[in-house]
Design a protein around this motif. Sequence first.
Motif, PDB file in Angstrom:
ATOM      1  N   THR A   1       0.758  -1.289  -0.113  1.00 15.32           N
ATOM      2  CA  THR A   1       0.091  -0.144  -0.179  1.00 15.32           C
ATOM      3  C   THR A   1       0.969   1.100  -0.142  1.00 15.32           C
ATOM      4  OG1 THR A   1      -1.779  -1.236   0.831  1.00 15.32           O
ATOM      5  CG2 THR A   1      -1.811   1.207   1.102  1.00 15.32           C
TER       6      THR A   1
ATOM      7  N   LEU B   1       2.357   1.448  -3.415  1.00 16.90           N
ATOM      8  CA  LEU B   1       1.212   2.117  -4.379  1.00 16.90           C
ATOM      9  C   LEU B   1       1.052   3.466  -4.322  1.00 16.90           C
ATOM     10  CD1 LEU B   1      -1.042  -0.896  -4.776  1.00 16.90           C
ATOM     11  CD2 LEU B   1       0.697  -0.281  -6.403  1.00 16.90           C
ATOM     12  N   GLY B   2       0.927   3.744  -2.825  1.00 21.36           N
ATOM     13  CA  GLY B   2       0.530   5.414  -2.598  1.00 21.36           C
ATOM     14  C   GLY B   2       1.645   6.171  -3.045  1.00 21.36           C
TER      15      GLY B   2
ATOM     16  N   ILE C   1       3.860   5.757  -5.752  1.00 20.29           N
ATOM     17  CA  ILE C   1       3.437   5.791  -7.005  1.00 20.29           C
ATOM     18  C   ILE C   1       2.567   6.695  -7.447  1.00 20.29           C
ATOM     19  CG2 ILE C   1       2.925   4.211  -9.305  1.00 20.29           C
ATOM     20  CD1 ILE C   1       4.514   1.891  -7.697  1.00 20.29           C
ATOM     21  N   HIS C   2       1.533   6.737  -6.851  1.00 20.10           N
ATOM     22  CA  HIS C   2       0.238   7.429  -7.306  1.00 20.10           C
ATOM     23  C   HIS C   2       0.764   8.826  -6.998  1.00 20.10           C
ATOM     24  CE1 HIS C   2      -3.557   9.628  -6.209  1.00 20.10           C
ATOM     25  NE2 HIS C   2      -3.892   8.977  -7.511  1.00 20.10           N
ATOM     26  N   LEU C   3       1.248   9.186  -5.728  1.00 12.85           N
ATOM     27  CA  LEU C   3       1.954  10.692  -5.533  1.00 12.85           C
ATOM     28  C   LEU C   3       2.728  11.122  -6.626  1.00 12.85           C
ATOM     29  CD1 LEU C   3       1.909  13.145  -3.686  1.00 12.85           C
ATOM     30  CD2 LEU C   3       3.778  12.038  -2.513  1.00 12.85           C
TER      31      LEU C   3
ATOM     32  N   LEU D   1       3.050  10.101  -9.729  1.00 15.42           N
ATOM     33  CA  LEU D   1       2.327  10.285 -10.885  1.00 15.42           C
ATOM     34  C   LEU D   1       1.281  11.685 -10.881  1.00 15.42           C
ATOM     35  CD1 LEU D   1       1.229   6.910 -11.942  1.00 15.42           C
ATOM     36  CD2 LEU D   1       2.774   8.187 -13.029  1.00 15.42           C
ATOM     37  N   THR D   2       0.793  11.736  -9.717  1.00 15.70           N
ATOM     38  CA  THR D   2       0.113  13.181  -9.603  1.00 15.70           C
ATOM     39  C   THR D   2       1.014  14.433  -9.821  1.00 15.70           C
ATOM     40  OG1 THR D   2      -1.531  11.826  -8.216  1.00 15.70           O
ATOM     41  CG2 THR D   2      -1.675  14.292  -8.082  1.00 15.70           C
TER      42      THR D   2
ATOM     43  N   PRO E   1      -8.887  11.006  -7.965  1.00 21.56           N
ATOM     44  CA  PRO E   1      -7.440  10.749  -8.063  1.00 21.56           C
ATOM     45  C   PRO E   1      -7.049   9.662  -9.286  1.00 21.56           C
ATOM     46  CG  PRO E   1      -8.062  10.848  -5.908  1.00 21.56           C
ATOM     47  CD  PRO E   1      -9.408  10.927  -6.749  1.00 21.56           C
ATOM     48  N   VAL E   2      -7.638   8.657  -9.122  1.00 24.66           N
ATOM     49  CA  VAL E   2      -7.031   7.523 -10.126  1.00 24.66           C
ATOM     50  C   VAL E   2      -7.974   7.871 -11.483  1.00 24.66           C
ATOM     51  CG1 VAL E   2      -7.309   5.142 -10.728  1.00 24.66           C
ATOM     52  CG2 VAL E   2      -6.718   5.836  -8.390  1.00 24.66           C
TER      53      VAL E   2
ATOM     54  N   LEU F   1      -6.291  10.931 -13.409  1.00 21.20           N
ATOM     55  CA  LEU F   1      -5.120  10.540 -13.908  1.00 21.20           C
ATOM     56  C   LEU F   1      -5.335   9.713 -15.255  1.00 21.20           C
ATOM     57  CD1 LEU F   1      -2.600   9.495 -10.860  1.00 21.20           C
ATOM     58  CD2 LEU F   1      -2.384  11.417 -12.491  1.00 21.20           C
TER      59      LEU F   1
END
Length: 58
Positions: free
Chosen positions: A6, A9-10, A12-14, A16-17, A45-46, A49
């Motif tokens: 988690t 993944l968090g 990676i999401h940050l 990408l954002t 968010p998802v 993107l």
Amino acid sequence: MQIEVTGILGLIHLILTIYAIVRIVGSSAGTGSKVLWIALVLLLPVVGLILWFLFGPS
């Protein structure tokens, strides 16, 4: 293991954002379009993107 996955993944999401917002701000699109895309990326968010990657300003 659950916390580690988690966290990765968090992170990676940050990344990408932040990348999407930097690219949106640096694009040649109008100010209104930039504001709408940034709001979309931050509020959905998802999905935001994914939509930006598919349809965002080049």
